[in-house]
Design a protein around this motif. Sequence first.
Motif, short mmCIF file in Angstrom:
data_model
loop_
_atom_site.label_atom_id
_atom_site.label_comp_id
_atom_site.label_asym_id
_atom_site.label_seq_id
_atom_site.Cartn_x
_atom_site.Cartn_y
_atom_site.Cartn_z
N VAL A 1 0.85 -1.20 0.00
CA VAL A 1 0.00 0.00 0.00
C VAL A 1 0.88 1.25 0.00
CG1 VAL A 1 -1.67 1.35 1.35
CG2 VAL A 1 -2.00 -1.12 1.04
N LEU A 2 1.96 1.23 0.78
CA LEU A 2 2.88 2.37 0.81
C LEU A 2 3.48 2.63 -0.58
CD1 LEU A 2 4.38 4.55 2.45
CD2 LEU A 2 6.15 2.81 2.92
N ALA A 3 3.93 1.56 -1.24
CA ALA A 3 4.47 1.71 -2.60
C ALA A 3 3.41 2.25 -3.55
CB ALA A 3 5.01 0.37 -3.09
N TYR A 4 2.20 1.71 -3.44
CA TYR A 4 1.08 2.16 -4.27
C TYR A 4 0.83 3.65 -4.04
CZ TYR A 4 -3.85 2.58 -5.70
OH TYR A 4 -5.03 2.98 -6.27
N MET A 5 0.84 4.07 -2.78
CA MET A 5 0.57 5.47 -2.45
C MET A 5 1.68 6.38 -2.97
SD MET A 5 -2.35 5.60 -1.08
CE MET A 5 -2.27 7.29 -0.57
N ILE A 6 2.93 5.99 -2.79
CA ILE A 6 4.05 6.82 -3.24
C ILE A 6 4.00 7.00 -4.75
CG2 ILE A 6 6.56 6.89 -3.52
CD1 ILE A 6 6.69 5.60 -0.68
N VAL A 7 3.83 5.91 -5.48
CA VAL A 7 3.78 6.00 -6.94
C VAL A 7 2.55 6.79 -7.38
CG1 VAL A 7 3.57 4.67 -9.09
CG2 VAL A 7 5.11 3.89 -7.29
N GLY A 8 1.42 6.56 -6.72
CA GLY A 8 0.21 7.30 -7.05
C GLY A 8 0.37 8.80 -6.84
N ILE A 9 0.98 9.18 -5.74
CA ILE A 9 1.20 10.60 -5.46
C ILE A 9 2.14 11.20 -6.49
CG2 ILE A 9 2.23 12.22 -3.80
CD1 ILE A 9 1.14 10.27 -1.58
N VAL A 10 3.18 10.48 -6.85
CA VAL A 10 4.11 10.98 -7.88
C VAL A 10 3.37 11.16 -9.20
CG1 VAL A 10 6.16 10.43 -9.26
CG2 VAL A 10 6.19 10.10 -6.78
N TYR B 1 -2.06 -4.17 -4.99
CA TYR B 1 -1.37 -2.91 -4.70
C TYR B 1 0.07 -2.93 -5.21
CZ TYR B 1 -5.18 -1.15 -1.75
OH TYR B 1 -6.38 -0.68 -1.28
N ALA B 2 0.78 -4.04 -4.98
CA ALA B 2 2.18 -4.12 -5.38
C ALA B 2 2.33 -4.11 -6.91
CB ALA B 2 2.83 -5.38 -4.80
N CYS B 3 1.50 -4.88 -7.59
CA CYS B 3 1.59 -4.93 -9.06
C CYS B 3 1.18 -3.60 -9.67
CB CYS B 3 0.75 -6.08 -9.61
SG CYS B 3 1.45 -7.70 -9.20
N ASP B 4 0.17 -2.96 -9.10
CA ASP B 4 -0.22 -1.63 -9.58
C ASP B 4 0.94 -0.66 -9.41
OD1 ASP B 4 -1.30 1.20 -9.26
OD2 ASP B 4 -3.08 0.15 -9.99
N ALA B 5 1.63 -0.71 -8.27
CA ALA B 5 2.76 0.18 -8.04
C ALA B 5 3.86 -0.04 -9.06
CB ALA B 5 3.30 0.00 -6.62
N LEU B 6 4.15 -1.30 -9.38
CA LEU B 6 5.20 -1.60 -10.37
C LEU B 6 4.84 -1.07 -11.75
CD1 LEU B 6 6.26 -5.23 -9.40
CD2 LEU B 6 7.67 -3.16 -9.28
N ILE B 7 3.63 -1.36 -12.19
CA ILE B 7 3.21 -0.93 -13.53
C ILE B 7 3.09 0.59 -13.59
CG2 ILE B 7 1.38 -1.04 -15.26
CD1 ILE B 7 0.91 -3.97 -14.27
N SER B 8 2.53 1.18 -12.55
CA SER B 8 2.38 2.64 -12.53
C SER B 8 3.74 3.33 -12.46
CB SER B 8 1.52 3.07 -11.35
OG SER B 8 0.20 2.57 -11.51
#
Length: 166
Positions: A31-40, A87-94
């Motif tokens: 979730v943290l990775a998802y949030m960081i990438v999403g915010i960026v 969440y993790a896969c979304d963060a990687l692709i995003s």
Amino acid sequence: MSLIKLFLDICFFKKGPQDTPASNFLLGLAVLAYMIVGIVLLGLEGNWAGALIEAVAEGLMLFGFLYMTLHLGKKIPRLLQTATALYACDALISAAAVPLLAWVLVTPEAKAVYILLTVLMLWHLAVVGHILRHALAIPFFFGVGLAFGYVVVSYQIMMVLFDRTL
């Protein structure tokens, strides 16, 4: 590194969410990775406070969708692993989309970038469909259909909540 490889294997359809360790700590990291990438991604245009609020809203909608889907499919025990994988896969692709979106902001006429972004978006839908297929024990294309339906509905909700236009 082995966790990144695991999530890359899920993104490349070699493994499924059932291969993800059932760990609240790992879910928190995802979730943290998802949030960081999403915010960026959302903050590339400079509104970082708005990006934070939108990323939180998106993250909560994703969890709500997943919980509702697994509840209706009577697969709630799979929530922890499935949420971690999503969440993790979304963060990687995003994360792969960040430089492409930055490029579009600098050079909007770069048509090849739009093609790459479209490919990333289609790949993301396929990965979410793959994860849902395993979590719900449904056919792949039904999982992709659920993913597509979620994207359409969540996009509409975000447009209303954050007064965005096309």
